[in-house]
Design a protein around this motif. Structure first.
Motif, PDB file in Angstrom:
ATOM      1  N   UNK A  83       6.241  -1.032   7.622  1.00  0.00           N
ATOM      2  CA  UNK A  83       5.818   0.338   7.358  1.00  0.00           C
ATOM      3  C   UNK A  83       5.840   0.585   5.849  1.00  0.00           C
ATOM      4  N   UNK A  84       4.740   1.076   5.275  1.00  0.00           N
ATOM      5  CA  UNK A  84       4.752   1.452   3.857  1.00  0.00           C
ATOM      6  C   UNK A  84       4.135   2.830   3.689  1.00  0.00           C
ATOM      7  N   UNK A  85       4.662   3.569   2.749  1.00  0.00           N
ATOM      8  CA  UNK A  85       4.181   4.935   2.539  1.00  0.00           C
ATOM      9  C   UNK A  85       4.355   5.236   1.073  1.00  0.00           C
TER      10      UNK A  85
ATOM     11  N   UNK B 181       2.071   9.495  -0.165  1.00  0.00           N
ATOM     12  CA  UNK B 181       0.708   9.469   0.359  1.00  0.00           C
ATOM     13  C   UNK B 181       0.669   9.076   1.826  1.00  0.00           C
ATOM     14  N   UNK B 182      -0.534   8.688   2.257  1.00  0.00           N
ATOM     15  CA  UNK B 182      -0.761   8.244   3.617  1.00  0.00           C
ATOM     16  C   UNK B 182       0.170   7.091   3.954  1.00  0.00           C
TER      17      UNK B 182
ATOM     18  N   UNK C  29       0.972   3.548   5.892  1.00  0.00           N
ATOM     19  CA  UNK C  29       0.245   2.353   6.304  1.00  0.00           C
ATOM     20  C   UNK C  29       1.177   1.432   7.079  1.00  0.00           C
TER      21      UNK C  29
ATOM     22  N   UNK D 158       1.512  -2.572   7.341  1.00  0.00           N
ATOM     23  CA  UNK D 158       1.025  -3.874   6.881  1.00  0.00           C
ATOM     24  C   UNK D 158       1.494  -4.901   7.887  1.00  0.00           C
TER      25      UNK D 158
ATOM     26  N   UNK E 266      -3.925  -4.575   7.004  1.00  0.00           N
ATOM     27  CA  UNK E 266      -3.254  -3.295   6.795  1.00  0.00           C
ATOM     28  C   UNK E 266      -4.008  -2.202   7.531  1.00  0.00           C
TER      29      UNK E 266
ATOM     30  N   UNK F 149      -4.223   1.993   8.187  1.00  0.00           N
ATOM     31  CA  UNK F 149      -3.834   3.308   7.751  1.00  0.00           C
ATOM     32  C   UNK F 149      -3.331   4.091   8.949  1.00  0.00           C
TER      33      UNK F 149
ATOM     34  N   UNK G 168      -5.422   5.387  12.172  1.00  0.00           N
ATOM     35  CA  UNK G 168      -6.508   4.529  12.643  1.00  0.00           C
ATOM     36  C   UNK G 168      -6.142   4.009  14.032  1.00  0.00           C
TER      37      UNK G 168
ATOM     38  N   UNK H  95       1.870  14.431   4.083  1.00  0.00           N
ATOM     39  CA  UNK H  95       2.286  13.255   4.850  1.00  0.00           C
ATOM     40  C   UNK H  95       3.765  13.257   5.146  1.00  0.00           C
TER      41      UNK H  95
ATOM     42  N   UNK I 231      10.363   4.425   9.448  1.00  0.00           N
ATOM     43  CA  UNK I 231      11.338   3.465   9.925  1.00  0.00           C
ATOM     44  C   UNK I 231      10.797   2.068   9.684  1.00  0.00           C
TER      45      UNK I 231
ATOM     46  N   UNK J  61      12.749   1.511   5.225  1.00  0.00           N
ATOM     47  CA  UNK J  61      12.868   2.930   5.539  1.00  0.00           C
ATOM     48  C   UNK J  61      13.873   3.143   6.649  1.00  0.00           C
TER      49      UNK J  61
ATOM     50  N   UNK K   3      -8.499  10.346  -1.125  1.00  0.00           N
ATOM     51  CA  UNK K   3      -7.065  10.089  -1.192  1.00  0.00           C
ATOM     52  C   UNK K   3      -6.702   8.855  -0.355  1.00  0.00           C
TER      53      UNK K   3
ATOM     54  N   UNK L  87      -5.048   5.315  -1.737  1.00  0.00           N
ATOM     55  CA  UNK L  87      -3.835   4.662  -1.262  1.00  0.00           C
ATOM     56  C   UNK L  87      -4.115   3.321  -0.585  1.00  0.00           C
TER      57      UNK L  87
ATOM     58  N   UNK M  57      -3.098  -2.274  -0.885  1.00  0.00           N
ATOM     59  CA  UNK M  57      -3.623  -3.642  -0.791  1.00  0.00           C
ATOM     60  C   UNK M  57      -3.514  -4.399  -2.115  1.00  0.00           C
TER      61      UNK M  57
END
Lengths: 187, 386
Positions: free
Chosen positions: A27-29, A33-34, A36, A38, A53, A55, A58, B120, B162, B166, B250, B254, B259
């Protein structure tokens, strides 16, 4: 269909029309921002691993895959024939799909067959198989020095490297992932 | 014996022998604190056995889940308990640093009426309000009240976040320096890291400061080949060499960030990403000399987002307008609407001294220094251990 919050290890998904299993999901954030997810994903047919990855929000298609427990019956032309242990259905599977694994097939060997959209696409052997040596040079009693080995031909025709003290007629445990000798077994 | 770690009793000190359910083993070493008869944990390194302990006398010889959870060694042979002791040392040094600089340590409530309206953000409802995702609003009210520079080490809560980096409940180190610019604050972060690194033995220290300040546009150019950050969403993706997909600007920003940039950020040395696009200003002021970018920065180290800081926006009307726009976005996306914190907005209107503030994920800093792969390794309890 699955949402990105369902993406987790071992989920089977459809990417570019091929079935993949998620090996790792992270999990990345970044930067408020939004979000994602990965993922490292492994192609269930070729075994190749990719990074993808998604978003948050999706949707991801789930792969229609099924594992069925079958056992090996016999070879027929370009195919191996397996039998479903529950329904007793017989399935022809192209020899190509097994590749080198074919050398460990013995009668009634239990395997897991992966079906994708109803078609068999992969055969997973048990990690260990037990096979008898049909030919090898005579053993040297007491020689247990590590390192030294000799080739041995097994009942399926496969050739493996074994320690010097192993003899013709003995049964061996083989690791099907590496094709390596593990130990002798008493039969 | 397959287990690498099991309880055993020290039966003789010379030659050192330990006995457990599986029999007696000769020890290569044992903890100096142990006496004959004490229980400890047997650890094997190659062919050699070590006995560590003693385990408390009240502990049963074959410890249960709680004991194992804290004593199971990681791949470097260190236990969770080692990590908690390490964390304690770090937190003590952090307090020492701020106390010596004349900051006032404050504690603001964790249960708050408004969690903020960031798009978010998923807040966790609690008792008619929410668990605080950040102590920002209350700390700024204190600043408006004239506390001077303040810091806080507190729990913050963000639902749905999580993973290995996280935990929905995490520890934030947040501080505000009155009269300081955001550059002053970046220097102070460097000082903080240097302060701890000079005084504590850290398994994985960060490369010593100073660290690079990299404006966002330059970072996009360097790692994603994006020359024009103001381009449309589709063009951003194209410039970065990513497959076109239907998304907002946006989201495209991101996507490229995740990426192309994130895998490189702070790879060798920590880096401050500065000058964020004005639309991502959040609670930061716009740069006085260039209002197309915000006075916002983030510190990345080892690909980990460590801190977010602002030259704080002090204009109540502008803050309200931004919050309303965020609320509108939330509505459009079908996300729950959170109330505005009117008392925070009143405080800004009343007058807050010029201030810069930064929020740092303390768990992550400890993770980096400890060399942890998963945040749980530096927490007493991760969420799935409750």
């Amino acid at each position: 269909m699955a949402s990105t919050s369902d993406l987790r290890k071992n989920l089977k998904i459809l990417v570019d029309n091929e079935p993949y299993v998620i090996v790792e999901a992270q999990f990345v954030k970044p930067g408020k921002g939004t979000a994602f997810t990965k993922c490292k994903i492994k192609n269930l047919i070729t075994g190749s691993v990719l990074e993808r990855t998604w978003r948050s929000g999706e949707s991801v298609d789930l792969a229609d895959t099924e594992n069925r427990r079958m056992e090996y019956l016999y070879a027929e032309g370009d195919h191996f024939v397996f039998m479903d242990q529950e329904t007793y259905d017989q399935v022809h599977i192209e020899k190509e799909i097994l590749g080198d694994d074919a050398q460990w097939l013995i009668d009634n060997l239990p395997v897991e067959v992966l079906f994708f959209n109803g078609r068999p696409v992969g055969v997973e052997l048990p990690t260990f198989v037990e096979l008898q040596i049909t030919h090898c040079e005579p053993g040297v009693r007491g020689d247990t020095a590590t390192g030294a080995s000799k080739p041995a031909t097994l009942s399926t025709g496969a050739v493996v490297q074994v320690p010097l003290f192993v003899n013709e007629g003995e049964w061996l445990k083989i690791d099907t992932r590496t094709g390596e000798y593990v130990e002798r077994v008493k039969k | 014996m397959k287990e690498k770690f099991r309880p055993a009793r020290l039966v003789r000190t010379s030659p050192a022998l330990a006995q457990d359910a599986a029999g007696t083993v000769q020890l290569a070493g044992f903890s100096t604190a142990m006496r004959e008869g004490d229980w400890g944990m047997l650890r094997r390194e190659g062919e050699a056995w070590f006995l560590e302990g003693p385990i408390q006398a009240t502990c049963r010889p074959f410890p249960g889940a709680e004991w194992s959870r804290l004593h199971r060694p990681d791949r470097l042979g260190r236990t969770r308990l080692d990590a908690l002791r390490f964390r304690h040392r770090i937190v003590r040094r952090v307090r020492e640093f701020f106390d010596a600089r004349g900051y006032l340590e404050v504690e603001t409530p964790l249960q708050v009426p408004s969690p903020g309206v960031e798009t978010h953000l998923q807040a966790i409802p609690a008792g008619g309000g929410y668990l605080s995702p950040s102590p920002e609003f209350q700390m700024k009210r204190l600043l408006a009240g004239g506390t001077g520079s303040i810091y806080q080490i507190c729990r913050s809560f963000r639902g749905d976040e999580c993973g290995p980096r996280h935990n929905p409940e995490f520890t934030m180190l947040e501080w505000y320096a009155v009269g300081a610019s955001s550059e002053d604050l970046r220097r102070e972060m460097e000082d903080l890291v240097a302060y701890v690194q000079e005084r504590e033995e850290l398994p994985f220290p960060l490369p010593p400061p100073p660290w690079e300040r990299l404006p966002m546009a330059a970072a996009f150019a360097r790692w994603a080949g994006v020359e024009d950050l103001d381009a449309s969403a589709a063009d951003l993706l194209r410039q970065a060499g990513l497959a076109p997909r239907e998304m907002t600007w946006e989201e495209a920003f991101f996507t490229v960030f995740v990426e192309k940039l994130e895998p490189r950020l702070g790879e060798e040395k920590p880096v401050f990403l500065t000058e964020w696009p004005a639309s991502m200003a959040s609670l930061a002021r716009l740069m006085p000399e260039n209002p197309t970018v915000a006075d916002r920065f983030e510190l990345y180290a080892g690909r980990l987002e460590l801190a977010n800081g602002f030259g704080e926006l002090l204009d109540a009307d502008l803050q309200r307008a931004r919050s309303l726009a965020d609320l509108e976005t939330r509505q459009r996306l079908g996300l729950p609407a959170y109330p505005l914190d009117e008392r925070f907005l009143d405080a800004l209107a009343e007058g807050c001294p010029p201030v810069s503030g930064v929020a740092l994920g303390l768990d992550r800093l400890v993770m980096l220094w400890w060399g942890a792969d998963h945040i749980r390794q530096v927490l007493a309890f991760a969420q799935d251990e409750l």
